[in-house]
Design a protein around this motif. Structure first.
Motif, mmCIF file in Angstrom:
data_model
loop_
_atom_site.group_PDB
_atom_site.id
_atom_site.type_symbol
_atom_site.label_atom_id
_atom_site.label_comp_id
_atom_site.label_asym_id
_atom_site.label_seq_id
_atom_site.Cartn_x
_atom_site.Cartn_y
_atom_site.Cartn_z
ATOM 1 N N SER A 283 -17.685 -39.205 -82.501
ATOM 2 C CA SER A 283 -18.345 -39.027 -81.201
ATOM 3 C C SER A 283 -19.437 -40.074 -80.964
ATOM 4 O O SER A 283 -19.961 -40.178 -79.858
ATOM 5 N N THR A 284 -19.756 -40.856 -81.974
ATOM 6 C CA THR A 284 -20.772 -41.904 -81.862
ATOM 7 C C THR A 284 -20.119 -43.254 -82.094
ATOM 8 O O THR A 284 -19.606 -43.506 -83.194
ATOM 9 N N PRO A 285 -20.064 -44.136 -81.090
ATOM 10 C CA PRO A 285 -19.361 -45.416 -81.231
ATOM 11 C C PRO A 285 -19.791 -46.211 -82.460
ATOM 12 O O PRO A 285 -18.948 -46.829 -83.132
ATOM 13 N N SER B 145 -18.145 -44.637 -85.538
ATOM 14 C CA SER B 145 -16.722 -44.306 -85.407
ATOM 15 C C SER B 145 -15.869 -45.417 -86.006
ATOM 16 O O SER B 145 -16.167 -46.607 -85.855
ATOM 17 N N HIS B 146 -14.773 -45.023 -86.673
ATOM 18 C CA HIS B 146 -13.889 -45.996 -87.320
ATOM 19 C C HIS B 146 -12.423 -45.645 -87.048
ATOM 20 O O HIS B 146 -11.679 -45.271 -87.952
ATOM 21 N N TRP C 69 -11.166 -49.454 -89.926
ATOM 22 C CA TRP C 69 -10.716 -48.068 -89.940
ATOM 23 C C TRP C 69 -11.118 -47.442 -91.268
ATOM 24 O O TRP C 69 -11.108 -48.108 -92.317
ATOM 25 N N GLN C 70 -11.452 -46.148 -91.224
ATOM 26 C CA GLN C 70 -11.811 -45.454 -92.458
ATOM 27 C C GLN C 70 -11.191 -44.067 -92.470
ATOM 28 O O GLN C 70 -11.144 -43.374 -91.454
#
Length: 535
Positions: free
Chosen positions: A92-94, A97-98, A113-114
């Motif tokens: 929800s937090t850019p 976020s991954h 990406w994670q």
């Protein structure tokens, strides 16, 4: 552990692709040649192919399981080498976020990406990432995967040539190949031109004590191709000749889908720390795959269609996403070699009659020596110059017309009961002695089934088991202290025809090995026994 599975689709937005040409010996699909008598210029079809692309820009990707991306809900993760250095992933937090799309964006090294951590009760911790192009593409350079986390302890790179229906391994990666996959460790330096297509397991990219600075994993395409470039590995003409004569070599670098199977994250040492599972996860910052559209030498342009999938701009009277079909006419075999020696596999007007293949092929070729027009690449298990007969191991389905996809039925002869795998026109297989039935999977009286029909060694009448043995299905079941066909020998030796009551000791093994098929061979995939390896 389950094999790499069918994956849930997540679309990756693809930018518009301009029609690109290749400025080399394959850039022209038609060569203008001047006629010797009247000086007219004639267009002669030549083998051609599109330019090299960054293929990840045109792929669709999917993840399995679909909910393995971190941040929903937000979760904590820590460094492998220092469990007190922790961060937060929050979708929800850019800034925190991954999402998966960051593996393929233009910013190769600062975004990533994670996955979720091992704390999320994934047993085993397996994640599959699949890239699909919707058509055939061919690799021209190394596949390079850059990890933001430590490189995984175990992974497999796989390819599919049929849109994910079947999969074949490209390369295996492990910190202990012999223990994990039952294969000795090897590297590209161990390969030669004769073994360049061998699937190897490498320990180069995995370590018992991984370093954060070591983040790149490769599949060496360029070096494998160079092995076919002559003794100096610098001669393109030798490579072209190898590609011309070796279809297996060409197909090895051709795929419709690529799958990254992450089987185990990096682990410090040999044991999983159950007290802090938040330090085990996967993170990928970049995936590089360079190659071109596979157009079967009939196009020098490739573009995205209305369906968002790459397609060849076909020439030489061909059609299809890969230029594999003729618009009209007859398929004529050409050459993979570049101009002036090479000519495309063209579709020409039917000079020797109509191409009739009963719906099982769209291509024909004329054989001068036989003065015969024959179908090429018959499908649906058919064969013959008009695809009118069934392949060995199949028989004609009389209830279906010859042009039906089920015109030929699998004989399905039993492996142990039949002499061979083919049958007659009625589907009857040739049975071994004592075996009967349409598929040779039943026994005649006086025989019992044990990997085929075996002659009975006992019955309820004259042929009786000795020493208290029990006759069951034509075989003697002996008491623990006896063995032999009729339990005539003292001591359990497990002789054929008799069963011993002793139970084999079973030990709990960890890790366990699961056998999976790949590239026509078998190899072992890893399944972790988490409880045995934990401390």
């Amino acid at each position: 552990m389950a094999s790499c599975r069918v994956l849930m689709l997540v679309l990756f937005a693809m930018p518009p692709v301009p029609a690109l040409g290749l400025q080399d010996e394959y850039n022209r699909c038609v060569e203008q040649e001047r006629h010797e008598r009247d000086g007219r210029s004639l267009g002669v079809p030549r083998a051609c192919r599109p330019a090299v692309l960054e293929l990840v820009r045109y792929a669709r990707f999917r993840l399995d399981p679909p909910n393995v991306t971190c941040g929903n809900p937000s979760n904590k993760f820590c460094r492998l080498e220092n469990e007190y250095m922790c961060g937060e992933c929050d979708s929800s937090t850019p800034e925190l976020s991954h999402p998966p799309s960051l593996m393929f964006d233009a910013d190769r090294y600062t975004t990533f990406w994670q996955s979720v951590t091992w704390q999320n009760n994934l047993r085993p911790f397996i994640i599959n990432i699949t890239l699909s192009w919707g058509k055939s593409v061919e690799l021209t350079d190394d596949i390079v995967i850059t990890f933001e986390s430590h490189r995984p302890s175990t992974m497999i790179l796989q390819r599919s040539m049929d849109h994910g229906h079947t999969w074949h391994a490209y390369q295996l990666y492990a910190k202990d190949c012999l223990k994990t996959f039952g294969m000795r460790s090897a590297s590209i330096l161990n390969l030669s031109a004769n073994s360049s297509l061998k699937v190897i397991c490498t320990e180069v990219y995995s370590s018992k004590f991984p370093s954060k600075e070591a983040q790149v994993v490769r599949f060496e395409v360029y070096k494998r191709l160079k092995l076919h470039s002559g003794p100096s590995q610098q001669d393109p003409a030798t490579l072209y000749n190898s590609l011309e004569s070796n279809r297996v070599l060409r197909n090895f670098f051709t795929l419709t889908d690529l799958r990254i199977c992450l089987l185990e994250p990096a682990i410090w040492g040999d044991f999983v720390d159950q007290r802090n599972l938040n330090k085990y996860y996967y993170a990928i910052s970049d995936v590089q795959i360079r190659g071109r559209c596979q157009c079967n030498l009939h196009a020098n342009e490739c573009e995205v269609g209305e369906d968002g999938i790459l397609g060849c701009v076909c020439q030489h009277n061909t059609t299809g996403r890969d230029c594999k079909q003729c618009r009209t006419g007859v398929w004529s075999r050409g050459s993979y070699l570049p101009y002036p020696r090479g000519t495309a596999n063209g579709c020409t007007a039917p000079k020797y009659g109509e191409c009739i293949c009963n719906g099982h092929s769209s291509r024909c070729s004329y054989i001068d020596q036989l003065n015969l027009l024959v179908c090429v690449s018959c499908q649906d298990h058919t064969r013959g110059h008009r695809c009118q007969e069934c392949q060995q191991g199949y028989y004609r389905n009389v209830s279906a017309p010859i042009n039906a996809s089920n015109a030929c039925i699998d004989c399905a002869c039993d492996l142990f009961g039949a002499v061979h795998d083919h049958c007659d026109d009625s589907g009857q297989c040739q049975c071994k002695e004592g075996t009967t039935g349409l598929k040779c999977n039943q026994c005649e009286p006086g025989f019992h089934w044990h990997r085929g029909c075996q002659l009975d060694v006992c019955d309820d009448g004259f042929l009786q088991c000795q020493n208290g043995g029990d006759c069951q299905g034509g075989r003697c079941i002996c008491l623990p202290e006896f063995s032999g066909l009729r339990c005539e020998r003292r001591g359990c030796h497990g002789s054929d025809g008799a069963l011993c009551h002793s139970e084999a000791a079973r030990s709990r093994l960890a890790p366990k090995r699961v056998v999976a098929a790949a590239f026509g061979a078998t190899f072992a995939l890893w399944t972790w026994d988490f409880g045995r390896r934990s401390r």
